[in-house]
Scaffold this active site. Sequence first.
Site, PDB file in Angstrom:
ATOM      1  N   CYS A 156      -9.675  -6.612 -19.298  1.00 59.15           N
ATOM      2  CA  CYS A 156      -9.657  -5.306 -18.733  1.00 59.15           C
ATOM      3  C   CYS A 156      -8.533  -4.825 -20.051  1.00 59.15           C
ATOM      4  O   CYS A 156      -7.841  -3.601 -20.117  1.00 59.15           O
ATOM      5  CB  CYS A 156      -8.188  -5.510 -17.458  1.00 59.15           C
TER       6      CYS A 156
HETATM    7  N1  COA Z   1     -10.289  -0.571   4.283  1.00 60.81           N
HETATM    8  C1  COA Z   1      -9.294  -0.426   5.379  1.00 60.81           C
HETATM    9  N2  COA Z   1      -8.574  -1.742   5.827  1.00 60.81           N
HETATM   10  C2  COA Z   1      -8.846  -2.542   4.537  1.00 60.81           C
HETATM   11  C3  COA Z   1      -9.016  -2.651   2.894  1.00 60.81           C
HETATM   12  C4  COA Z   1     -10.039  -1.622   3.286  1.00 60.81           C
HETATM   13  N3  COA Z   1     -10.533  -0.695   2.865  1.00 60.81           N
HETATM   14  N4  COA Z   1      -9.655  -3.595   2.436  1.00 60.81           N
HETATM   15  C5  COA Z   1      -8.045  -4.511   3.334  1.00 60.81           C
HETATM   16  N5  COA Z   1      -7.543  -4.104   4.262  1.00 60.81           N
HETATM   17  C6  COA Z   1      -6.974  -4.348   5.244  1.00 60.81           C
HETATM   18  C7  COA Z   1      -7.198  -6.214   4.774  1.00 60.81           C
HETATM   19  O1  COA Z   1      -7.936  -6.679   5.668  1.00 60.81           O
HETATM   20  C8  COA Z   1      -5.039  -6.705   4.914  1.00 60.81           C
HETATM   21  O2  COA Z   1      -5.812  -6.321   6.589  1.00 60.81           O
HETATM   22  P1  COA Z   1      -4.086  -7.323   7.462  1.00 60.81           P
HETATM   23  O3  COA Z   1      -3.279  -7.448   6.647  1.00 60.81           O
HETATM   24  O4  COA Z   1      -5.058  -7.613   8.149  1.00 60.81           O
HETATM   25  O5  COA Z   1      -4.631  -8.522   6.843  1.00 60.81           O
HETATM   26  C9  COA Z   1      -4.571  -5.810   4.746  1.00 60.81           C
HETATM   27  O6  COA Z   1      -5.475  -4.012   5.109  1.00 60.81           O
HETATM   28  C10 COA Z   1      -3.730  -5.250   3.329  1.00 60.81           C
HETATM   29  O7  COA Z   1      -4.643  -5.762   2.376  1.00 60.81           O
HETATM   30  P2  COA Z   1      -4.136  -6.208   0.799  1.00 60.81           P
HETATM   31  O8  COA Z   1      -5.512  -7.071   0.196  1.00 60.81           O
HETATM   32  O9  COA Z   1      -3.316  -7.117   1.338  1.00 60.81           O
HETATM   33  O10 COA Z   1      -3.729  -4.725   0.742  1.00 60.81           O
HETATM   34  P3  COA Z   1      -2.981  -4.734  -0.671  1.00 60.81           P
HETATM   35  O11 COA Z   1      -1.931  -3.531   0.041  1.00 60.81           O
HETATM   36  O12 COA Z   1      -1.851  -5.758  -1.443  1.00 60.81           O
HETATM   37  O13 COA Z   1      -3.725  -3.413  -1.458  1.00 60.81           O
HETATM   38  C11 COA Z   1      -5.277  -3.846  -3.297  1.00 60.81           C
HETATM   39  C12 COA Z   1      -4.973  -4.375  -2.392  1.00 60.81           C
HETATM   40  C13 COA Z   1      -6.348  -4.675  -4.518  1.00 60.81           C
HETATM   41  C14 COA Z   1      -5.018  -2.500  -4.525  1.00 60.81           C
HETATM   42  C15 COA Z   1      -3.884  -4.554  -4.428  1.00 60.81           C
HETATM   43  O14 COA Z   1      -3.535  -5.439  -4.191  1.00 60.81           O
HETATM   44  C16 COA Z   1      -3.562  -4.300  -6.585  1.00 60.81           C
HETATM   45  O15 COA Z   1      -4.091  -3.704  -6.272  1.00 60.81           O
HETATM   46  N6  COA Z   1      -3.612  -6.268  -7.066  1.00 60.81           N
HETATM   47  C17 COA Z   1      -3.847  -5.817  -7.852  1.00 60.81           C
HETATM   48  C18 COA Z   1      -4.807  -5.374  -8.255  1.00 60.81           C
HETATM   49  C19 COA Z   1      -5.366  -5.816  -9.613  1.00 60.81           C
HETATM   50  O16 COA Z   1      -4.904  -4.795 -10.513  1.00 60.81           O
HETATM   51  N7  COA Z   1      -5.998  -5.637  -9.971  1.00 60.81           N
HETATM   52  C20 COA Z   1      -6.649  -6.282 -11.916  1.00 60.81           C
HETATM   53  C21 COA Z   1      -8.214  -5.651 -11.622  1.00 60.81           C
HETATM   54  S1  COA Z   1      -8.660  -5.790 -13.127  1.00 60.81           S
END
Ligand code: COA
Length: 372
Positions: A156
């Site tokens: 990135c």
């Molecule tokens: N639809 C519905 N529910 C979902 C889902 C979806 N598409 N994806 C995950 N969930 C659920 C999970 O299973 C979890 O359920 P649980 O609490 O029962 O375990 C819950 O929603 C929360 O999931 P989580 O992955 O912890 O969500 P989050 O708030 O951390 O958001 C991201 C996920 C990826 C958006 C976030 O962690 C993020 O942006 N991280 C940084 C990403 C980044 O910058 N990456 C760099 C890439 S270059």
Amino acid sequence: MSQPAITGSGVFTPAEVITNDELVAAFNAYADRWNESHADAIAAGEVEAKPHSSSEFIVQASGIEQRYVLDKSGVLDPDRMYPSLPPRPDDAPSIMAEMGVDAARQALAQAGRSADEVDLVICAASNHERPYPAVAIEIQQILGAGGFAFDMNVACSSATFGIQAAADMIRGGSARRALVISPEICSGHLEWRDRDCHFIFGDVATAVLIEPAEDAKGARFDIVSSRCATQYSNNIRNNHGFLRPVHDQMEDRRDMRFMQNGRKVFKEVLPLVSAHIAGHMGDEGWQAGDLKRLWLHQANKAMNDFIGKKVLGRDPEAGEQPNILQDYANTSSAGSIIAFAQNSDDLAPGDRGVICSFGAGYSVGSVLVQRA
Ligand code: COA
């Protein structure tokens, strides 16, 4: 030493859009079919049923509302779930080159320059279509640029690391005029069958033209200073590599596509980036109050809100920290450059801003620019 300046920028946006609702409908259809075909194993407790995704979750967790892709039909086909981009013959332009050339021509047009005045092309992206010949050299040839070209990959942060490399070469005299091009086919590395991440990425290409400030024909952003930093982490990882066949690992394995531990990334990268920008600005004698704009990496709205608040010491006002992720999703290295290209024309001479990328590696790159 020449003062390097950004004199043009360009964005190639694919024609096809996938909304969250379309994405979720395809994912849920895929999950239903998968659950049906694994019904016995699910009933026996051997595997877990795949839960549905939801548009509400996606917007709330990321701020993403839609994404542009090179091929929509393959991604939304529940029996396929990845784009269909037919291979091209060796004598046809590669996909990344085609996207990159489009963005590069826009950057050149904005700067009032022709390609034959360019003597450095860097193709800085998270994934490259092939190991060699470098995509950058193909772009150089299609454009009719001179000098030399090379590919680089810092995930990135590729674009900001590329800007630093080009700016340093212009300062040092080994290049006069450089294109830093970031074609990102993120749809090719995303695991569209994993609801935890299927909404994250989109496709795009960006380009910036960098030349000595004294050569600029129009408005420019002087690159006052740049700073890159890296710190090893496995929390964003892709194991797909040229040794796959040698390792007898040609099967469709999950770790051959984008993998992340999103929560850890969120927690670990935020302090890293906030401290990086603050340290960089402090060393250059820049105060938070000097900043007119922050063009941040576009991965997650909450992350950007947090970083903006840390850097400015208050909630950013509308327009101070433009997000484009609601329209483009995460486009890896291109995100901060889209934000810059689409939200910088209105700055006045003397106005200052920071372009900042961050992501896998970990990596973080910041570029302090001043409108002239
Ligand atoms: N639809 C519905 N529910 C979902 C889902 C979806 N598409 N994806 C995950 N969930 C659920 C999970 O299973 C979890 O359920 P649980 O609490 O029962 O375990 C819950 O929603 C929360 O999931 P989580 O992955 O912890 O969500 P989050 O708030 O951390 O958001 C991201 C996920 C990826 C958006 C976030 O962690 C993020 O942006 N991280 C940084 C990403 C980044 O910058 N990456 C760099 C890439 S270059």
